[in-house]
Design a protein around this motif. Structure first.
Motif, short mmCIF file in Angstrom:
data_model
loop_
_atom_site.label_atom_id
_atom_site.label_comp_id
_atom_site.label_asym_id
_atom_site.label_seq_id
_atom_site.Cartn_x
_atom_site.Cartn_y
_atom_site.Cartn_z
N PHE A 178 0.81 -1.22 0.00
CA PHE A 178 0.00 0.00 0.00
C PHE A 178 0.85 1.27 0.00
CE2 PHE A 178 -2.82 -3.33 1.27
CZ PHE A 178 -4.04 -2.99 0.71
N LEU A 179 1.85 1.37 0.85
CA LEU A 179 2.70 2.57 0.86
C LEU A 179 3.76 2.49 -0.23
CD1 LEU A 179 3.85 5.21 2.01
CD2 LEU A 179 5.19 3.82 3.58
N ASN A 180 4.65 1.49 -0.13
CA ASN A 180 5.77 1.42 -1.07
C ASN A 180 5.30 1.15 -2.50
OD1 ASN A 180 7.33 -0.29 1.60
ND2 ASN A 180 7.76 1.82 1.04
N GLY A 181 4.28 0.30 -2.64
CA GLY A 181 3.75 0.02 -3.97
C GLY A 181 3.18 1.28 -4.62
N ALA A 182 2.44 2.07 -3.83
CA ALA A 182 1.90 3.33 -4.35
C ALA A 182 3.02 4.32 -4.65
CB ALA A 182 0.91 3.92 -3.35
N ARG B 122 -4.95 7.50 5.68
CA ARG B 122 -3.77 8.15 6.26
C ARG B 122 -2.68 8.32 5.22
NH1 ARG B 122 -2.46 4.51 11.35
NH2 ARG B 122 -0.93 6.12 11.82
N LEU B 123 -2.55 7.35 4.31
CA LEU B 123 -1.55 7.48 3.25
C LEU B 123 -1.86 8.66 2.35
CD1 LEU B 123 -0.85 3.79 2.15
CD2 LEU B 123 0.60 5.28 3.53
N ARG B 124 -3.13 8.85 1.99
CA ARG B 124 -3.49 10.00 1.14
C ARG B 124 -3.09 11.30 1.81
NH1 ARG B 124 -8.03 6.77 -0.24
NH2 ARG B 124 -9.17 7.57 1.56
N ASP B 125 -3.35 11.39 3.12
CA ASP B 125 -2.98 12.60 3.86
C ASP B 125 -1.47 12.79 3.88
OD1 ASP B 125 -5.65 13.04 4.39
OD2 ASP B 125 -5.57 12.23 6.43
N ARG B 126 -0.73 11.70 4.05
CA ARG B 126 0.73 11.80 4.11
C ARG B 126 1.29 12.22 2.75
NH1 ARG B 126 2.69 6.13 6.20
NH2 ARG B 126 4.72 7.16 6.17
N PHE B 127 0.78 11.64 1.69
CA PHE B 127 1.28 11.96 0.36
C PHE B 127 1.05 13.43 0.02
CE2 PHE B 127 0.61 7.40 -1.49
CZ PHE B 127 1.62 6.93 -0.66
N ALA B 128 -0.08 13.99 0.47
CA ALA B 128 -0.45 15.35 0.11
C ALA B 128 0.04 16.39 1.10
CB ALA B 128 -1.97 15.45 -0.02
N ALA B 129 0.72 15.96 2.17
CA ALA B 129 1.11 16.90 3.23
C ALA B 129 2.10 17.93 2.72
CB ALA B 129 1.71 16.13 4.41
N HIS C 4 6.08 15.21 -13.44
CA HIS C 4 6.09 15.61 -12.04
C HIS C 4 7.45 15.30 -11.41
CE1 HIS C 4 1.89 16.30 -12.51
NE2 HIS C 4 1.58 15.03 -12.69
N THR C 5 7.72 15.93 -10.27
CA THR C 5 9.01 15.72 -9.61
C THR C 5 8.88 15.22 -8.18
OG1 THR C 5 9.09 18.04 -8.86
CG2 THR C 5 10.11 17.53 -10.99
N THR C 6 7.75 15.44 -7.52
CA THR C 6 7.58 15.03 -6.13
C THR C 6 6.31 14.21 -5.96
OG1 THR C 6 6.29 16.96 -5.42
CG2 THR C 6 8.72 17.16 -5.36
N ILE C 7 6.24 13.50 -4.84
CA ILE C 7 5.05 12.72 -4.52
C ILE C 7 3.83 13.63 -4.41
CG2 ILE C 7 3.91 11.50 -2.61
CD1 ILE C 7 5.51 9.60 -4.24
N ARG C 8 3.99 14.78 -3.79
CA ARG C 8 2.83 15.67 -3.63
C ARG C 8 2.31 16.13 -4.99
NH1 ARG C 8 2.28 21.44 -0.41
NH2 ARG C 8 0.01 21.44 -0.35
N GLU C 9 3.21 16.49 -5.91
CA GLU C 9 2.77 16.88 -7.25
C GLU C 9 2.04 15.72 -7.93
OE1 GLU C 9 6.01 18.18 -9.62
OE2 GLU C 9 6.63 19.76 -8.24
N ALA C 10 2.59 14.53 -7.79
CA ALA C 10 2.01 13.37 -8.48
C ALA C 10 0.62 13.04 -7.94
CB ALA C 10 2.94 12.17 -8.35
#
Length: 418
Positions: free
Chosen positions: A256-260, A313-320, A273-279
């Motif tokens: 779920f985390l690493n695969g995403a 929680r992962l969605r929140d972490r990715f977009a933080a 894109h260059t970062t997880i948040r952008e992606a």
């Protein structure tokens, strides 16, 4: 003039006696294992890099002290590093591992390091074996080795590698089997590569100049299963959990985390894109990640409500905000990461007669990455050479995957649409 951060300036006492050793000194170790160890002031760490000399030099000048910049929260000064060493300091490495005062060896050496070393190779496993030989010769006090890399069943894998690497010496191999405990773990804390801005942020937070700060997210997790015959730090004071088996938690994190992360890295780079948040702000990619999570959820032995909460929680972490997790950093070592992160779910889906679209998208994006240059992977030359053919590239990744005609055709079609 602004003063340099050190123990007295930071309000910390003297460095604790070295009772733990770490191999793989970098940002993640300092945001994770060193932070957990800081909760027990009786335990100091001697940490070793591989080839980097600037980081241990900076930390030595700061008496092992550094600033942990937690996004959205106050900065924390961490002082659990008693010493920092460059990889070439072999004499100190052997002396530390030989010391009966040292009870724990932790590792953050990347997935690619979990292999039996070639003769004469300077690898992480070779260094571990050399240190254990020094300990065996000096009296053989028990020790626990704690691998902290995203390798499925990392404790069992490391145990198997150690058996292979020590089988030429029966007495030493027997001692390793009996006196060296290998713990399995799940670790998690997003820790981006450092930037110049981190130095400025540390100065603003502490009023002191720090040449080796670390930026990380508020979330952190550490699960451990195994024995510590010579003792350990009280990591549970900062939330570490000791469980009978980490297997299902390892699956949860890897899928779920690493695969995403891998999916966002390869597909995000392909879309500029260059970062997880952008992606993750890209609706198309966010949809692909949700599709991946829905697929993986069919194959994990956890309560669906727990899985749904974990994904939230992962969605929140990715977009933080405040965390610039570079996609190119995540895209490294794909040949080691993809088999653990995507292929178990792919196999389960194929056994059920389904072709998971998110994996097809991810594999096509990985091939584009191989074709685009700047590939950092222990098998880079081989993979780049094979990337012109979908079949050859997938066979290089995994023979079963490469032999799947329907999958190969689907990846080819996805590439044509890209």
């Amino acid at each position: 003039m602004t003063g340099r951060i050190h123990r007295t300036a930071a309000g910390l006492g003297p460095a604790a006696p070295v009772r733990a050793v770490h191999l793989g000194l970098g940002g993640f170790h300092r945001s994770h294992q060193a932070w957990y160890t800081a909760g027990d002031p009786e335990w100091g760490i001697a940490a070793y890099t591989f080839r980097n000399t600037e980081l241990p030099r900076a930390l030595t000048e700061q008496q092992g002290v550094y600033t942990l910049l937690v996004a959205g929260e106050e900065a924390e000064v961490v002082g659990s590093l008693s010493r920092a060493h460059a990889g070439a300091d072999r004499e100190s490495w052997l002396a530390d591992l030989a010391s009966p005062d040292v009870a724990v060896l932790t590792l953050t050496v990347t997935e690619a390091a979990y292999a039996v070393p070639e003769p004469g190779q300077d690898s992480a496993v070779q260094r571990v074996v050399a240190g254990l030989r020094a300990r065996h010769r000096s009296g053989g006090a028990p020790i626990t080795v704690v691998p902290c890399d995203n390798v499925p069943d990392n404790g069992a894998v490391l145990r198997s590698v150690l058996r292979s690497a020590t089988r030429d010496d029966r007495r030493f191999a027997a001692w390793v089997e009996e006196q060296v405990s290998v713990v399995s773990t799940v670790v998690d804390r997003i820790t981006p590569a450092p930037t110049d801005e981190d130095v400025a942020a540390a100065l603003r937070a502490t009023g002191l100049r720090d040449e080796a700060p670390v930026r990380t997210e508020p979330f952190t997790e550490w699960l451990l299963a195994g024995d510590f015959p010579a003792g350990r730090p009280a990591w549970e004071r900062r939330g570490a959990r000791f469980v009978p088996d980490v297997g299902v938690y390892q699956q949860r994190k890897l899928w779920f985390l690493n695969g995403a992360h891998s999916l966002l890295a390869y597909a995000g780079l392909a879309r500029g894109h260059t970062t997880i948040r952008e992606a993750v702000d890209d609706d198309a990619l966010a949809g692909t990640v949700q599709q991946w999570w829905d697929t993986a959820a069919r194959h994990i032995a956890l309560d669906p409500a727990e899985v749904a909460e974990y994904c939230r929680r992962l969605r929140d972490r990715f977009a933080a905000p405040g965390i610039r997790h570079q996609l190119r950093q995540i895209a490294t070592d794909g040949s080691q990461k993809i088999p653990a992160r995507w292929l178990p779910v792919l196999r389960a889906e194929r056994a059920a007669g389904r072709l998971p679209g998110a994996v097809v998208t991810g594999l096509a994006a990985w091939l584009l990455h191989l074709r685009g240059g700047e590939v950092r992977d222990p098998r880079a030359a081989e993979l780049v050479e094979s990337a012109g053919s979908v079949r050859r590239a997938l066979l290089a990744l995994d023979e079963e995957v490469g032999a799947d005609d329907e999958l190969v055709s689907a990846v080819e079609a996805e590439l044509h649409r890209t």
